[in-house]
Structures are given as structure tokens and as C-alpha cells.
Scaffold this motif. Structure first.
Motif, PDB file in Angstrom:
ATOM      1  N   ARG A 236      -8.833  -8.179  -8.737  1.00  0.00           N
ATOM      2  CA  ARG A 236      -8.958  -7.142  -7.958  1.00  0.00           C
ATOM      3  C   ARG A 236      -7.060  -7.419  -7.419  1.00  0.00           C
ATOM      4  NH1 ARG A 236     -10.806  -3.128  -6.363  1.00  0.00           N
ATOM      5  NH2 ARG A 236     -11.092  -3.449  -3.540  1.00  0.00           N
ATOM      6  N   GLY A 237      -6.683  -7.782  -8.000  1.00  0.00           N
ATOM      7  CA  GLY A 237      -5.203  -8.560  -7.329  1.00  0.00           C
ATOM      8  C   GLY A 237      -4.485  -7.114  -7.353  1.00  0.00           C
ATOM      9  N   TYR A 238      -4.120  -6.865  -8.183  1.00  0.00           N
ATOM     10  CA  TYR A 238      -3.788  -5.030  -8.088  1.00  0.00           C
ATOM     11  C   TYR A 238      -4.096  -3.899  -6.568  1.00  0.00           C
ATOM     12  CZ  TYR A 238      -1.053  -0.904  -9.929  1.00  0.00           C
ATOM     13  OH  TYR A 238      -0.548   0.754  -9.794  1.00  0.00           O
ATOM     14  N   ALA A 239      -5.016  -4.086  -6.395  1.00  0.00           N
ATOM     15  CA  ALA A 239      -5.682  -3.321  -5.563  1.00  0.00           C
ATOM     16  C   ALA A 239      -5.371  -4.291  -4.324  1.00  0.00           C
ATOM     17  CB  ALA A 239      -7.274  -2.930  -5.606  1.00  0.00           C
ATOM     18  N   ASN A 240      -5.517  -5.135  -4.470  1.00  0.00           N
ATOM     19  CA  ASN A 240      -5.481  -6.089  -3.311  1.00  0.00           C
ATOM     20  C   ASN A 240      -3.676  -5.652  -2.022  1.00  0.00           C
ATOM     21  OD1 ASN A 240      -7.969  -6.929  -2.492  1.00  0.00           O
ATOM     22  ND2 ASN A 240      -7.841  -8.338  -3.126  1.00  0.00           N
ATOM     23  N   PHE A 241      -2.700  -6.366  -3.393  1.00  0.00           N
ATOM     24  CA  PHE A 241      -0.986  -6.364  -3.156  1.00  0.00           C
ATOM     25  C   PHE A 241      -0.880  -4.735  -2.867  1.00  0.00           C
ATOM     26  CE2 PHE A 241      -0.380  -5.293  -8.033  1.00  0.00           C
ATOM     27  CZ  PHE A 241       0.219  -4.390  -7.574  1.00  0.00           C
ATOM     28  N   LEU A 242      -1.581  -3.447  -3.496  1.00  0.00           N
ATOM     29  CA  LEU A 242      -1.233  -2.391  -2.625  1.00  0.00           C
ATOM     30  C   LEU A 242      -1.540  -2.447  -1.569  1.00  0.00           C
ATOM     31  CD1 LEU A 242      -2.545  -0.124  -5.343  1.00  0.00           C
ATOM     32  CD2 LEU A 242      -0.113  -0.677  -5.446  1.00  0.00           C
ATOM     33  N   ARG A 243      -3.132  -3.016  -1.078  1.00  0.00           N
ATOM     34  CA  ARG A 243      -3.417  -2.990   0.753  1.00  0.00           C
ATOM     35  C   ARG A 243      -2.564  -3.643   1.652  1.00  0.00           C
ATOM     36  NH1 ARG A 243      -6.799  -1.974   4.974  1.00  0.00           N
ATOM     37  NH2 ARG A 243      -5.468  -3.634   6.661  1.00  0.00           N
ATOM     38  N   ILE A 244      -1.529  -4.998   1.000  1.00  0.00           N
ATOM     39  CA  ILE A 244       0.023  -6.145   1.603  1.00  0.00           C
ATOM     40  C   ILE A 244       0.777  -5.647   1.769  1.00  0.00           C
ATOM     41  CG2 ILE A 244       0.595  -7.662   1.014  1.00  0.00           C
ATOM     42  CD1 ILE A 244      -2.075  -8.539   2.579  1.00  0.00           C
ATOM     43  N   LEU A 245       0.967  -4.465   0.771  1.00  0.00           N
ATOM     44  CA  LEU A 245       2.256  -2.888   1.046  1.00  0.00           C
ATOM     45  C   LEU A 245       2.146  -2.083   1.897  1.00  0.00           C
ATOM     46  CD1 LEU A 245       3.683  -3.268  -3.021  1.00  0.00           C
ATOM     47  CD2 LEU A 245       4.752  -4.533  -1.303  1.00  0.00           C
ATOM     48  N   ASP A 246       1.161  -1.413   1.689  1.00  0.00           N
ATOM     49  CA  ASP A 246       0.869  -0.609   2.739  1.00  0.00           C
ATOM     50  C   ASP A 246       1.005  -0.910   4.380  1.00  0.00           C
ATOM     51  OD1 ASP A 246       0.613   1.405   0.547  1.00  0.00           O
ATOM     52  OD2 ASP A 246      -2.145   1.547   1.273  1.00  0.00           O
ATOM     53  N   GLU A 247       0.250  -2.187   4.531  1.00  0.00           N
ATOM     54  CA  GLU A 247       1.067  -2.835   6.186  1.00  0.00           C
ATOM     55  C   GLU A 247       2.392  -3.211   6.055  1.00  0.00           C
ATOM     56  OE1 GLU A 247      -1.580  -5.967   6.281  1.00  0.00           O
ATOM     57  OE2 GLU A 247      -3.718  -4.909   6.346  1.00  0.00           O
ATOM     58  N   GLY A 248       2.749  -4.076   4.723  1.00  0.00           N
ATOM     59  CA  GLY A 248       4.384  -4.468   4.425  1.00  0.00           C
ATOM     60  C   GLY A 248       5.622  -2.865   5.025  1.00  0.00           C
ATOM     61  N   ARG A 249       4.780  -1.839   4.176  1.00  0.00           N
ATOM     62  CA  ARG A 249       5.641  -0.977   4.666  1.00  0.00           C
ATOM     63  C   ARG A 249       5.541  -1.006   6.469  1.00  0.00           C
ATOM     64  NH1 ARG A 249       3.361   1.667  -0.010  1.00  0.00           N
ATOM     65  NH2 ARG A 249       4.786   0.644  -1.882  1.00  0.00           N
ATOM     66  N   ILE A 250       5.211  -0.598   7.068  1.00  0.00           N
ATOM     67  CA  ILE A 250       5.305  -0.442   8.892  1.00  0.00           C
ATOM     68  C   ILE A 250       5.919  -1.552   8.988  1.00  0.00           C
ATOM     69  CG2 ILE A 250       4.025  -0.261  10.781  1.00  0.00           C
ATOM     70  CD1 ILE A 250       1.548   0.460   9.153  1.00  0.00           C
ATOM     71  N   ALA A 251       5.855  -2.563   8.526  1.00  0.00           N
ATOM     72  CA  ALA A 251       6.725  -3.800   9.029  1.00  0.00           C
ATOM     73  C   ALA A 251       8.618  -3.687   8.386  1.00  0.00           C
ATOM     74  CB  ALA A 251       6.583  -4.963   8.627  1.00  0.00           C
ATOM     75  N   ILE A 252       8.555  -3.976   7.516  1.00  0.00           N
ATOM     76  CA  ILE A 252       9.598  -2.986   6.662  1.00  0.00           C
ATOM     77  C   ILE A 252      10.718  -1.483   7.975  1.00  0.00           C
ATOM     78  CG2 ILE A 252      11.144  -1.622   5.282  1.00  0.00           C
ATOM     79  CD1 ILE A 252      11.160  -5.035   4.383  1.00  0.00           C
ATOM     80  N   ALA A 253       9.211  -0.924   7.992  1.00  0.00           N
ATOM     81  CA  ALA A 253      10.206   0.723   8.451  1.00  0.00           C
ATOM     82  C   ALA A 253      11.126  -0.157  10.668  1.00  0.00           C
ATOM     83  CB  ALA A 253       9.074   1.577   9.113  1.00  0.00           C
ATOM     84  N   ALA A 254      10.036  -0.998  10.569  1.00  0.00           N
ATOM     85  CA  ALA A 254      10.501  -1.647  11.915  1.00  0.00           C
ATOM     86  C   ALA A 254      12.088  -2.246  11.945  1.00  0.00           C
ATOM     87  CB  ALA A 254       9.068  -2.538  12.257  1.00  0.00           C
ATOM     88  N   LEU A 255      11.770  -2.750  11.004  1.00  0.00           N
ATOM     89  CA  LEU A 255      12.964  -3.924  10.920  1.00  0.00           C
ATOM     90  C   LEU A 255      14.444  -3.051  10.541  1.00  0.00           C
ATOM     91  CD1 LEU A 255      13.430  -6.668   8.088  1.00  0.00           C
ATOM     92  CD2 LEU A 255      15.293  -5.312   8.068  1.00  0.00           C
ATOM     93  N   ALA A 256      14.386  -1.432   9.716  1.00  0.00           N
ATOM     94  CA  ALA A 256      14.979  -0.820   9.413  1.00  0.00           C
ATOM     95  C   ALA A 256      15.428   0.058  11.019  1.00  0.00           C
ATOM     96  CB  ALA A 256      14.444   0.194   8.600  1.00  0.00           C
ATOM     97  N   VAL A 257      14.207   0.332  11.979  1.00  0.00           N
ATOM     98  CA  VAL A 257      14.653   0.990  13.080  1.00  0.00           C
ATOM     99  C   VAL A 257      15.577   0.202  13.647  1.00  0.00           C
ATOM    100  CG1 VAL A 257      13.585   1.717  15.676  1.00  0.00           C
ATOM    101  CG2 VAL A 257      12.207   2.468  12.985  1.00  0.00           C
ATOM    102  N   GLY A 258      15.378  -1.048  13.531  1.00  0.00           N
ATOM    103  CA  GLY A 258      16.088  -1.725  14.136  1.00  0.00           C
ATOM    104  C   GLY A 258      17.791  -2.387  14.057  1.00  0.00           C
ATOM    105  N   ALA A 259      17.691  -1.496  12.600  1.00  0.00           N
ATOM    106  CA  ALA A 259      19.247  -1.749  12.117  1.00  0.00           C
ATOM    107  C   ALA A 259      19.999  -0.207  12.614  1.00  0.00           C
ATOM    108  CB  ALA A 259      19.087  -2.096  10.239  1.00  0.00           C
ATOM    109  N   ALA A 260      18.913   0.705  12.274  1.00  0.00           N
ATOM    110  CA  ALA A 260      19.646   1.548  12.748  1.00  0.00           C
ATOM    111  C   ALA A 260      19.758   2.372  15.014  1.00  0.00           C
ATOM    112  CB  ALA A 260      18.152   2.663  12.449  1.00  0.00           C
ATOM    113  N   GLN A 261      19.451   1.112  15.063  1.00  0.00           N
ATOM    114  CA  GLN A 261      19.362   1.206  16.608  1.00  0.00           C
ATOM    115  C   GLN A 261      20.784   0.163  17.044  1.00  0.00           C
ATOM    116  OE1 GLN A 261      17.233   2.531  18.661  1.00  0.00           O
ATOM    117  NE2 GLN A 261      19.419   2.445  20.125  1.00  0.00           N
ATOM    118  N   GLY A 262      20.959  -0.768  16.120  1.00  0.00           N
ATOM    119  CA  GLY A 262      21.747  -1.589  16.214  1.00  0.00           C
ATOM    120  C   GLY A 262      23.163  -1.066  15.700  1.00  0.00           C
TER     121      GLY A 262
END
Length: 387
Positions: A236-262
């Protein structure tokens, strides 16, 4: 007012934003250029982030966390990303890729062993997914883990692994092929203590940006760990890391917004101070309109990641919204970095200025945690388009 502090959020998130913004301004920003130029990991900053509880934001108190949620993590990432993406990605990877897999899929024993130090920022975990021949096509994993009695024997290599070679890295979650079923490789996740014999941390990369972020290739040669180090179900490693990446994309988006706002914030300041032909350059419509477009990008991208985060917290499907947020925010960061550099003129090409660092740092946001093309593929798939 612009930025996260003007967003329609409950007061506890705004208070967190104010606290992290002050820390970013007073502690992170003054040393960011030094660590960027010397390619050194900011241990002193990471230690203070741990003391503030930032690494434990989305985890329950029983595991040493702060009892917050994923949106709280995103708030912190945006504020850090305004001044230093390297520090922000250290936190993002430490939480989303280091501790979160253990929290989501670990046994009680695994959580008790690893989470207290990870959520306190005393230790960092890494996620060994990408390989020389398996990046976007993560299903092409070649690293293997063969069962030998009560142990897994791991052989293979990983690349572009964040937080993998610091002095406080204690754990690497490795995806590996553990078996085959009907001709298809079954990928599992295995917890590997960083000091296990056979784990080789290769020399750090010479990167375009994120110079203060720790990134290494890893080689695993006959690495032996107990069978109970399997994370989640076998296969189940493949399915599990897909879930982790889905969540992580929101976090990366927040980081990117910070850069854009900076980039917006720096451009507003500079356009008000810099004079040409007897008046501030911000009085020129060409400059003012450029900065206005930058603000529009940052604002729109923020709405996208906040929407995805709210769906995640509500337990609703969020894959499409996470992909949209990641794509829109990473493009906003890159576009704003380009425009900010133009506003600064020659000074924007000098590395001591924050906008120059954002110009170098932001490109990876369109690549890591799934390229822009992957996000488009995911969005199209969620829309039900054929293929």
C-alpha cells in the motif's frame, strides 16, 4: 491591507500568522542571505522553530504536537515563505514528508518511537520517494526490499531528498518494491533509521535555489531493518504516498503564496522609496499596474489553497482543489518573482536582495511535489476527461 493577515480566518489562525511573521522578520530574514550564500543549513533557526512548536502544529498533543491542524501549518508556511523559502521548505518537508507518514499510517509503537522528536523539531525525517529513473513516474520505483527472516533487506537509490543529510536527520521513509502480483510491482513504505549500516548520504546537490535547504541523493546497500519497520500495509506504499502528496500540495501552495506575497511586499516598499525623474517609481502607472497584478496573483492563489485546506479539514474530497492550488500558487510565485526583479531593476539581479533569491528559489515550486503538468493531468482526471 494585503497578505494573509487580511484573510477571513478565525482569530487563532491570524494570531499564529502574526507570531510567525514577527519571527520570520526578526530571526529568519536577517540570516537568510548568509545561509543562502554559504549553502549552510540554518540549525539555529530550525531549533527556534522547534521551540515555537511549528513542527508540531498539525499533530495531537499526545504525540508531542500542538493540537492544531493542517491549515495552521499552511499559515506558518506562508509567513515563512515570504522571507526565506529554504526555511519554509525545511518545515514543510519535516512535517508533511517526515512526520505525517508516521502519523497517518504508523503503528502505535512507531508513533511512540518517532513522533515526539519529529513534532518537537529535535529531529527531522525524510521521505525517500524519487529515484534517478522514477520521478513523476513514481510507479517506476526500482529500489527493492526483500524479506529475509525477520528483516527487510533494502537496495537501491533515491534522489532529491529533502532533510536527508542534516545532523538531526534520524529517519528516512523509503518506498521500495516488496513483491509482485499479477506482473505488477507492489510498492511498500519502510522506516529506516538514518544511522542504519548501508545507508549512504551522497554529497549535497549544487542547486539553483533553496541553497539553505538540505538535499541529497541516498544510496541503500544491503540495508537491514526489522520487519516491523513496515509502514502501513505491505503493497500500500504507492497509495499511501499519493495521499501524503495530495496533502503536501496544499502546504507547498501555501509556501508559494508566501513567496508571491513577499515579492509584492518588497516591490511596494522599493517602489515607494526609489526615485527616478524626481518622483517615486511607484507613481508611474507601468510600475503600479505591475505590482497590482502581482497582488492579484497572490490573493487568488491564497484563496485556492485556503479552499483546499478547508475541504481537507472537513473530510471532503480535495484532490482536484489541491492540484489547482499547487499549480496556481507556484505559477504566481514564479511570475511575481520575475516581475519583482523587473521592478527592482539592476538591484533585483543582486543576490543580497530578497527578490533575487525568490527569483532563483521559485522555479522549483513548479516542479517539486508534482510538476505543473502533473497537476493539469490530475485536474483533467478529476473532471472525468478521457485518458
Amino acid at each position: 491591507m494585503s497578505g494573509l493577515l487580511s484573510a477571513d480566518l478565525p482569530e487563532e489562525y491570524l494570531e499564529l500568522a502574526r507570531t510567525v511573521r514577527a519571527f520570520a522578520t526578526e530571526v529568519v530574514a536577517p540570516v537568510a542571505h548568509h545561509h543562502d550564500q554559504t549553502h549552510t543549513f540554518p540549525y539555529e533557526v530550525v531549533a527556534q522553530m522547534g521551540e515555537m512548536g511549528l513542527f508540531g502544529l498539525p499533530f495531537p498533543e499526545e504525540h508531542g504536537g500542538m493540537g492544531g491542524d493542517y491549515l495552521a501549518l499552511c499559515v506558518a508556511l506562508e509567513e515563512l515563505g515570504r522571507v526565506d523559502q529554504s526555511v519554509a521548505i525545511t518545515l514543510e518537508a519535516g512535517v508533511s514528508l517526515g512526520a505525517m507518514p508516521v502519523f497517518r499510517f504508523g503503528t502505535d509503537e512507531q508513533k511512540q518511537r518517532w513522533l515526539p522528536d519529529l513534532t518537537a523539531g529535535r529531529a527531522l525525517g525524510a521521505f525517500g520517494l524519487t529515484e534517478p529513473g522514477a520521478g513523476t513516474d513514481a510507479g517506476g520505483t526500482r529500489t527493492t526490499a526483500v524479506r529475509d527472516g525477520d528483516e527487510w533487506v533494502i537496495n537501491g537509490s533515491k534522489q532529491f531528498i529533502t532533510n536527508s543529510g542534516t545532523d538531526i536527520t534520524t529517519l528516512i521513509t523509503v518506498t521500495a518494491v516488496t513483491s509482485e502480483l499479477d506482473g505488477k510491482r507492489r510498492i511498500s513504505s519502510i522506516l529506516v533509521p538514518a544511522d542504519t549500516p548501508g545507508v549512504l548520504v551522497e554529497p549535497a546537490y549544487d542547486k539553483v535555489g533553496w541553497n539553505a535547504s538540505d538535499t541529497h541523493p541516498l544510496t541503500f546497500t544491503d540495508v537491514r531493518v526489522p520487519v516491523e519497520n513496515l509502514l502501513g500495509e505491505e503493497g500500500r506504499g504507492y497509495a499511501n504516498f499519493l495521499r501524503i502528496l495530495d496533502e503536501g500540495r496544499i502546504a507547498i501552495a501555501a509556501l508559494a503564496v508566501g513567496a508571491a506575497q513577499g515579492c509584492v511586499d518588497e516591490s511596494i516598499r522599493y517602489a515607494g522609496e526609489r526615485e527616478a525623474f524626481g518622483r517615486p517609481i511607484g507613481a508611474n502607472q507601468a510600475v503600479a499596474f505591475r505590482i497590482a497584478r502581482m497582488e492579484a496573483r497572490a490573493h487568488t492563489a491564497r484563496l485556492a489553497y485556503l479552499d483546499a485546506a478547508r475541504l481537507l479539514l472537513a473530510g471532503k474530497p480535495f484532490k482536484k482543489q489541491a492540484a489547482i492550488a499547487k499549480m496556481v500558487a507556484s505559477e504566481a510565485a514564479m511570475d511575481n518573482a520575475r516581475d519583482a526583479t523587473q521592478v527592482f531593476g539592476g538591484y533585483g539581479f543582486m543576490n543580497e536582495f530578497t527578490v533575487a533569491r525568490h527569483y532563483r528559489d521559485s522555479k522549483i515550486l513548479e516542479i517539486g511535489e508534482g510538476t505543473t503538468e502533473v497537476q493539469l493531468m490530475l485536474i483533467a482526471r478529476e473532471l472525468g476527461l478521457p485518458g
